[in-house]
Design an enzyme around this catalytic site. Structure first.
Site, PDB file in Angstrom:
ATOM      1  N   PRO A   2       0.852  -1.189   0.000  1.00  0.00           N
ATOM      2  CA  PRO A   2       0.000   0.000   0.000  1.00  0.00           C
ATOM      3  C   PRO A   2       0.888   1.239   0.000  1.00  0.00           C
ATOM      4  CG  PRO A   2      -0.061  -1.109   2.152  1.00  0.00           C
ATOM      5  CD  PRO A   2       0.756  -1.965   1.236  1.00  0.00           C
ATOM      6  N   MET A   3       0.571   2.228  -0.836  1.00  0.00           N
ATOM      7  CA  MET A   3       1.356   3.470  -0.858  1.00  0.00           C
ATOM      8  C   MET A   3       0.450   4.664  -1.139  1.00  0.00           C
ATOM      9  SD  MET A   3       5.078   2.839  -2.607  1.00  0.00           S
ATOM     10  CE  MET A   3       4.619   1.647  -3.836  1.00  0.00           C
ATOM     11  N   VAL A   4       0.483   5.615  -0.212  1.00  0.00           N
ATOM     12  CA  VAL A   4      -0.312   6.840  -0.370  1.00  0.00           C
ATOM     13  C   VAL A   4       0.094   7.544  -1.668  1.00  0.00           C
ATOM     14  CG1 VAL A   4      -0.684   9.153   0.581  1.00  0.00           C
ATOM     15  CG2 VAL A   4      -0.660   7.173   2.100  1.00  0.00           C
ATOM     16  N   LYS A  13      -0.163  -4.664   8.884  1.00  0.00           N
ATOM     17  CA  LYS A  13       1.180  -4.313   8.370  1.00  0.00           C
ATOM     18  C   LYS A  13       1.883  -3.467   9.427  1.00  0.00           C
ATOM     19  CE  LYS A  13       3.482  -2.291   4.322  1.00  0.00           C
ATOM     20  NZ  LYS A  13       3.856  -0.927   4.688  1.00  0.00           N
ATOM     21  N   GLY A  37      10.578  -3.973   2.598  1.00  0.00           N
ATOM     22  CA  GLY A  37      11.778  -3.183   2.860  1.00  0.00           C
ATOM     23  C   GLY A  37      12.855  -3.500   1.845  1.00  0.00           C
ATOM     24  N   ASP A  38      13.133  -2.533   0.975  1.00  0.00           N
ATOM     25  CA  ASP A  38      14.178  -2.681  -0.056  1.00  0.00           C
ATOM     26  C   ASP A  38      13.929  -3.907  -0.938  1.00  0.00           C
ATOM     27  OD1 ASP A  38      15.387  -0.574   1.345  1.00  0.00           O
ATOM     28  OD2 ASP A  38      16.551  -1.962   2.584  1.00  0.00           O
ATOM     29  N   CYS A  64       2.598   3.434  10.103  1.00  0.00           N
ATOM     30  CA  CYS A  64       2.744   4.801   9.601  1.00  0.00           C
ATOM     31  C   CYS A  64       3.534   5.650  10.602  1.00  0.00           C
ATOM     32  CB  CYS A  64       1.380   5.425   9.337  1.00  0.00           C
ATOM     33  SG  CYS A  64       1.553   7.080   8.638  1.00  0.00           S
ATOM     34  N   HIS A 124       7.476  -4.487   7.764  1.00  0.00           N
ATOM     35  CA  HIS A 124       8.459  -3.581   7.157  1.00  0.00           C
ATOM     36  C   HIS A 124       9.671  -3.582   8.094  1.00  0.00           C
ATOM     37  CE1 HIS A 124       9.476   0.888   5.991  1.00  0.00           C
ATOM     38  NE2 HIS A 124      10.463   0.056   5.770  1.00  0.00           N
ATOM     39  N   GLN A 167      -6.763  -0.823   3.004  1.00  0.00           N
ATOM     40  CA  GLN A 167      -6.004  -0.629   4.239  1.00  0.00           C
ATOM     41  C   GLN A 167      -6.599   0.526   5.040  1.00  0.00           C
ATOM     42  OE1 GLN A 167      -2.047   1.234   4.719  1.00  0.00           O
ATOM     43  NE2 GLN A 167      -1.342  -0.730   5.533  1.00  0.00           N
TER      44      GLN A 167
HETATM   45  C1  LIG Z   1       5.157   7.183  -0.884  1.00  0.00           C
HETATM   46  C2  LIG Z   1       4.936   6.079   0.095  1.00  0.00           C
HETATM   47  C3  LIG Z   1       3.684   5.882   0.623  1.00  0.00           C
HETATM   48  C4  LIG Z   1       3.440   4.855   1.525  1.00  0.00           C
HETATM   49  N1  LIG Z   1       2.171   4.648   1.982  1.00  0.00           N
HETATM   50  C5  LIG Z   1       1.907   3.576   2.782  1.00  0.00           C
HETATM   51  C6  LIG Z   1       0.579   3.269   3.187  1.00  0.00           C
HETATM   52  O1  LIG Z   1      -0.391   3.946   2.834  1.00  0.00           O
HETATM   53  N2  LIG Z   1       0.407   2.186   3.996  1.00  0.00           N
HETATM   54  C7  LIG Z   1       1.437   1.405   4.420  1.00  0.00           C
HETATM   55  O2  LIG Z   1       1.224   0.431   5.149  1.00  0.00           O
HETATM   56  N3  LIG Z   1       2.699   1.658   4.023  1.00  0.00           N
HETATM   57  C8  LIG Z   1       2.950   2.701   3.207  1.00  0.00           C
HETATM   58  N4  LIG Z   1       4.233   2.935   2.772  1.00  0.00           N
HETATM   59  C9  LIG Z   1       5.314   2.010   3.169  1.00  0.00           C
HETATM   60  C10 LIG Z   1       5.504   0.920   2.104  1.00  0.00           C
HETATM   61  O3  LIG Z   1       4.331   0.151   1.998  1.00  0.00           O
HETATM   62  C11 LIG Z   1       6.706   0.013   2.427  1.00  0.00           C
HETATM   63  O4  LIG Z   1       6.434  -0.739   3.582  1.00  0.00           O
HETATM   64  C12 LIG Z   1       7.993   0.801   2.631  1.00  0.00           C
HETATM   65  O5  LIG Z   1       8.162   1.750   1.597  1.00  0.00           O
HETATM   66  C13 LIG Z   1       9.219  -0.112   2.704  1.00  0.00           C
HETATM   67  O6  LIG Z   1       9.462  -0.759   1.492  1.00  0.00           O
HETATM   68  P1  LIG Z   1      10.626  -0.273   0.450  1.00  0.00           P
HETATM   69  O7  LIG Z   1      11.900  -0.066   1.252  1.00  0.00           O
HETATM   70  O8  LIG Z   1      10.706  -1.407  -0.519  1.00  0.00           O
HETATM   71  O9  LIG Z   1      10.139   0.995  -0.151  1.00  0.00           O
HETATM   72  C14 LIG Z   1       4.496   3.990   1.908  1.00  0.00           C
HETATM   73  C15 LIG Z   1       5.764   4.197   1.380  1.00  0.00           C
HETATM   74  C16 LIG Z   1       6.006   5.215   0.480  1.00  0.00           C
HETATM   75  C17 LIG Z   1       7.389   5.391  -0.076  1.00  0.00           C
END
Ligand SMILES: Cc1cc2nc3c(=O)[nH]c(=O)nc-3n(C[C@H](O)[C@H](O)[C@H](O)COP(=O)(O)O)c2cc1C
EC number: 1.3.1.-
Length: 346
Positions: free
Chosen positions: A26-28, A149, A211-212, A110, A179, A80
Site C-alpha cells: 500500500p502506498m499513499v 502491516k 523493505g528494499d 505509519c 516492514h 487498508q
Molecule cells: C510514498 C509512500 C507511501 C506509503 N504509503 C503507505 C501506506 O499507505 N500504507 C502502508 O502500510 N505503508 C505505506 N508505505 C510504506 C511501504 O508500503 C513500504 O512498507 C515501505 O516503503 C518499505 O518498502 P521499500 O523499502 O521497498 O520501499 C508507503 C511508502 C512510500 C514510499
C-alpha cells in the site's frame, strides 16, 4: 537435460489462494485503482488501497470513500485502514467490504506525526493489547481476511514485532506484513531482514516481508528458503513497474526476465498514464501522472529540459512529446536509476 520448473510457492491469506507471493505494498498517492490494475496485470498476487482513515470512512467523507473504489472488472483488491478505536475500525472495515474489498489490512507502521499523534499507525503498535483489541473487533465484524502491516517496533530499543504478531495471530489475523525498519528509522538505512525472519519464526500465519524489495534473486531466495512467505514491492517499482512482472515470473518459473530497455520502460509508463486518464479523466490523471513520467525518464540525456516540461504537463499531446523526445535523446552514461524517495506515510 531440461531443468524442472521450480514449484510455485503458494501463499494463502485466510480463504484466499493467491496466484503469486509477490504483492504490491500500500502506498499513499500511488496505489489507486489504475496502479492496482496494472500491478495485477503484471502478476501481483494481491494489491491494496493506500491507507484510509477509519474515522473519515465512518463519517462517509467523500475523498476517503473515493479511495475505497474497487471498480468492477478490475482484479480483486484489499483495503487498508488506519485508526485506533476498535468500534470505529470495525465499522470502517464493514464499509470496506460492502464496497468490494477482499481483505482489510490495518496500518500499524505509519510514522508521520499527524497519524502517530492520534495514537494510530506506529504509535498504536507500541501497545500490544490495544492493537489486539482493534484487530479482534475487526475480525469479528467482517467475513473477509483481516491482516496487519507493522514495522519492527518504535525504535531499536523497543522492537516488539514478534510479540505483536503473535498477539494478532491469536485474535484471528490471517497474515502479517513486516516492514523491516523501526518507526524512528523512517525510510532511511537498510531494512533488517533478520528481524523480519524472527517474526516469521514467532507465528504460524503467513509473514510477508517489506523493505528494499528490489533485488530479484534476493526476493526469490527469501521466499523459496522460507525466510518469508511473500514480499511486497514498494519504492522498487516507482518508475519501474516491470519489477513486479520480473519478480512474479521468477517465482513462478525460475526464469529471470531481462530489464526493459528505455523505450519499453517509457511505453509501459505511457500505458499506465492511459489507464490513469481512463479512470480519473485527463486533467486529474496528468496531475497525478507527472511523478510517474519524471521517474520513468530518470537518467535520460537532457533530463533537465524534459523535467521542466513535465512540471508544465497539461495535455496528452505534451505527454507524447515528452516521451518521444526522451526516447530520441536516449539514456545517458549512468543509465536509468530509481528515484530517491525517503518519505512516505506507511
Ligand atoms: C510514498 C509512500 C507511501 C506509503 N504509503 C503507505 C501506506 O499507505 N500504507 C502502508 O502500510 N505503508 C505505506 N508505505 C510504506 C511501504 O508500503 C513500504 O512498507 C515501505 O516503503 C518499505 O518498502 P521499500 O523499502 O521497498 O520501499 C508507503 C511508502 C512510500 C514510499
Amino acid at each position: 537435460m531440461a531443468l524442472a520448473a521450480p514449484v510455485r510457492p503458494a501463499l494463502r491469506v485466510g480463504s484466499l489462494e493467491l496466484s503469486s507471493p509477490v504483492l504490491i505494498a500500500p502506498m499513499v498517492g500511488i496505489t489507486d485503482a489504475p496502479c492496482r490494475e496494472l500491478a495485477v496485470e503484471l502478476g501481483a498476487g494481491l494489491v491494496c488501497t493506500e491507507m484510509v482513515a477509519s474515522e473519515a470512512v465512518v463519517r462517509s467523507q467523500e475523498a476517503s470513500l473515493q479511495l475505497l473504489d474497487f471498480p468492477a472488472g478490475v482484479a480483486p483488491a484489499g483495503a487498508q485502514l488506519v485508526g485506533c478505536d476498535p468500534a470505529v475500525m470495525a465499522a470502517a472495515a464493514q464499509v470496506c467490504v460492502e464496497r468490494g474489498a477482499v481483505t482489510v489490512d490495518v496500518n500499524l507502521g505509519c510514522p508521520v506525526k499527524k497519524v502517530v499523534g492520534r495514537g494510530s499507525g506506529a504509535a498504536l503498535a507500541r501497545d500490544v493489547r490495544a492493537t489486539a483489541a482493534v484487530l479482534r473487533a475487526m475480525v469479528d465484524a467482517v467475513d473477509v481476511p483481516v491482516t496487519a502491516k507493522m514495522r519492527l517496533g518504535w525504535d531499536a530499543q523497543t522492537i516488539n514485532a514478534p510479540e505483536l504478531a503473535r498477539a494478532l495471530a491469536d485474535v484471528g489475523v490471517t497474515a502479517i506484513t513486516v516492514h523491516g525498519r523501526t518507526r524512528c528509522q523512517g525510510y532511511a538505512g537498510e531494512a533488517d531482514w533478520l528481524e523480519i525472519a524472527r517474526v516469521k519464526d514467532a507465528v504460524d500465519i503467513p509473514v510477508i516481508g517489506s523493505g528494499d524489495v528490489e533485488d530479484l534473486r534476493l526476493i526469490e531466495r527469501r521466499i523459496r528458503s522460507g525466510v518469508v512467505d511473500g514480499v511486497v514491492i514498494a519504492r522498487g517499482m516507482l518508475g519501474n513497474f516491470w519489477l513486479v512482472r520480473q519478480a512474479s515470473h521468477l517465482l513462478a518459473t525460475g526464469e529471470l526476465l531481462d530489464d526493459l530497455d528505455f523505450a519499453a520502460r517509457i511505453a509501459l509508463c505511457r500505458r499506465h498514464l492511459g489507464m490513469l486518464v481512463a479512470y480519473h479523466g485527463p486533467q486529474r490523471a496528468l496531475r497525478i501522472g507527472r511523478k510517474y513520467v519524471a521517474w520513468s525518464i530518470k537518467g535520460c540525456n537532457g533530463a533537465a529540459r524534459l523535467r521542466a516540461m513535465v512540471q508544465d504537463l497539461d495535455s496528452l499531446d505534451m505527454l507524447d512529446t515528452i516521451f518521444e523526445r526522451a526516447v530520441v535523446a536516449g539514456l545517458g552514461p549512468q543509465g536509468w536509476y530509481r528515484p530517491v524517495f525517503t518519505s512516505g506515510e506507511g
